[in-house]
Scaffold this active site. Sequence first.
Site, mmCIF file in Angstrom:
data_model
loop_
_atom_site.group_PDB
_atom_site.id
_atom_site.type_symbol
_atom_site.label_atom_id
_atom_site.label_comp_id
_atom_site.label_asym_id
_atom_site.label_seq_id
_atom_site.Cartn_x
_atom_site.Cartn_y
_atom_site.Cartn_z
ATOM 1 N N ARG A 10 37.383 6.857 -33.448
ATOM 2 C CA ARG A 10 35.740 6.434 -33.094
ATOM 3 C C ARG A 10 34.981 6.095 -34.271
ATOM 4 O O ARG A 10 35.331 6.821 -35.398
ATOM 5 C CB ARG A 10 35.210 7.959 -32.497
ATOM 6 C CG ARG A 10 35.978 8.479 -31.283
ATOM 7 C CD ARG A 10 35.294 8.994 -30.280
ATOM 8 N NE ARG A 10 35.905 9.962 -29.429
ATOM 9 C CZ ARG A 10 36.429 9.421 -28.144
ATOM 10 N NH1 ARG A 10 36.091 7.991 -27.975
ATOM 11 N NH2 ARG A 10 36.930 9.737 -27.564
ATOM 12 N N GLY A 50 33.096 -1.475 -21.141
ATOM 13 C CA GLY A 50 32.685 -1.476 -22.519
ATOM 14 C C GLY A 50 33.437 -0.231 -23.187
ATOM 15 O O GLY A 50 34.007 0.458 -22.287
ATOM 16 N N GLU A 66 37.160 -5.135 -24.832
ATOM 17 C CA GLU A 66 37.129 -4.104 -23.821
ATOM 18 C C GLU A 66 37.001 -4.663 -22.482
ATOM 19 O O GLU A 66 37.560 -4.057 -21.605
ATOM 20 C CB GLU A 66 35.685 -3.390 -24.015
ATOM 21 C CG GLU A 66 35.813 -2.357 -25.386
ATOM 22 C CD GLU A 66 36.671 -1.076 -24.965
ATOM 23 O OE1 GLU A 66 36.856 -0.984 -23.831
ATOM 24 O OE2 GLU A 66 36.948 -0.480 -26.094
ATOM 25 N N GLU A 69 40.573 -5.383 -21.479
ATOM 26 C CA GLU A 69 41.342 -4.129 -21.314
ATOM 27 C C GLU A 69 40.945 -3.558 -20.015
ATOM 28 O O GLU A 69 41.669 -3.051 -19.157
ATOM 29 C CB GLU A 69 41.187 -3.129 -22.261
ATOM 30 C CG GLU A 69 41.806 -3.489 -23.602
ATOM 31 C CD GLU A 69 41.540 -2.550 -24.799
ATOM 32 O OE1 GLU A 69 42.275 -2.806 -25.936
ATOM 33 O OE2 GLU A 69 40.760 -1.580 -24.542
ATOM 34 N N HIS A 92 25.403 7.305 -28.139
ATOM 35 C CA HIS A 92 25.688 6.171 -28.098
ATOM 36 C C HIS A 92 24.881 4.918 -28.680
ATOM 37 O O HIS A 92 23.757 5.149 -28.271
ATOM 38 C CB HIS A 92 26.303 5.901 -26.647
ATOM 39 C CG HIS A 92 27.519 6.635 -26.274
ATOM 40 N ND1 HIS A 92 28.124 6.627 -25.082
ATOM 41 C CD2 HIS A 92 28.326 7.487 -26.787
ATOM 42 C CE1 HIS A 92 29.116 7.341 -24.975
ATOM 43 N NE2 HIS A 92 29.298 7.956 -26.257
ATOM 44 N N ARG A 116 42.483 1.275 -12.444
ATOM 45 C CA ARG A 116 41.303 0.735 -12.388
ATOM 46 C C ARG A 116 40.943 -0.362 -11.591
ATOM 47 O O ARG A 116 41.850 -1.141 -11.376
ATOM 48 C CB ARG A 116 40.907 0.267 -13.826
ATOM 49 C CG ARG A 116 39.293 0.267 -13.968
ATOM 50 C CD ARG A 116 38.329 -0.336 -15.214
ATOM 51 N NE ARG A 116 38.961 0.862 -16.152
ATOM 52 C CZ ARG A 116 38.115 1.616 -16.772
ATOM 53 N NH1 ARG A 116 36.811 1.646 -16.246
ATOM 54 N NH2 ARG A 116 38.609 2.299 -17.935
ATOM 55 N N LYS A 134 25.048 6.178 -13.743
ATOM 56 C CA LYS A 134 25.104 5.374 -15.064
ATOM 57 C C LYS A 134 23.445 4.404 -15.380
ATOM 58 O O LYS A 134 23.328 3.154 -15.420
ATOM 59 C CB LYS A 134 26.033 4.171 -15.185
ATOM 60 C CG LYS A 134 27.509 5.042 -15.616
ATOM 61 C CD LYS A 134 27.617 5.427 -16.913
ATOM 62 C CE LYS A 134 28.827 5.923 -17.294
ATOM 63 N NZ LYS A 134 28.852 6.637 -18.641
#
Length: 181
Positions: A10, A50, A66, A69, A92, A116, A134
């Site tokens: 991170r 993301g 991102e 993926e 964030h 996903r 979100k």
Amino acid sequence: MMKFKPNQTRTYDREGFKKRAACLCFRSEQEDEVLLVSSSRYPDQWIVPGGGMEPEEEPGGAAVREVYEEAGVKGKLGRLLGIFEQNQDRKHRTYVYVLTVTEILEDWEDSVNIGRKREWFKVEDAIKVLQCHKPVHAEYLEKLKLGCSPANGNSTVPSLPDNNALFVTAAQTSGLPSSVR
């Protein structure tokens, strides 16, 4: 199944915010349909693709990686829409770009590994879907609608040094002055 990367590092900025990058992936340059992906934590919820930036990675490169993926798409990276802060549960700071999709993979890393899903949404529908769980992701699209669409001539945003960057926090709403939008 939740996504876990054992070798993931991170990265944080000077103020302790986790550095993230994301893309609003559009089917065309008209920017009327956006691609959302299912959340790895809550597979019945949709999110903007993301994630965290890797050490030494530029925000634009991280955003492209991102979406490759998480959504299994490649495309033309466009303008930086803004830098959004989230302070509630986790700190964030997310660089959000616009990307026009040029290639859609049939199978991609997160579809194979964690099941996903991805789906195209009209921008208005995406905002409604995102607002429930979100809201900061819905804000990305709200900001796009407020005047950063290609139709009004603001198709490029100059890159700003870190100390002068435009930040939009999750606590801010449509009360932003027009000069900030």
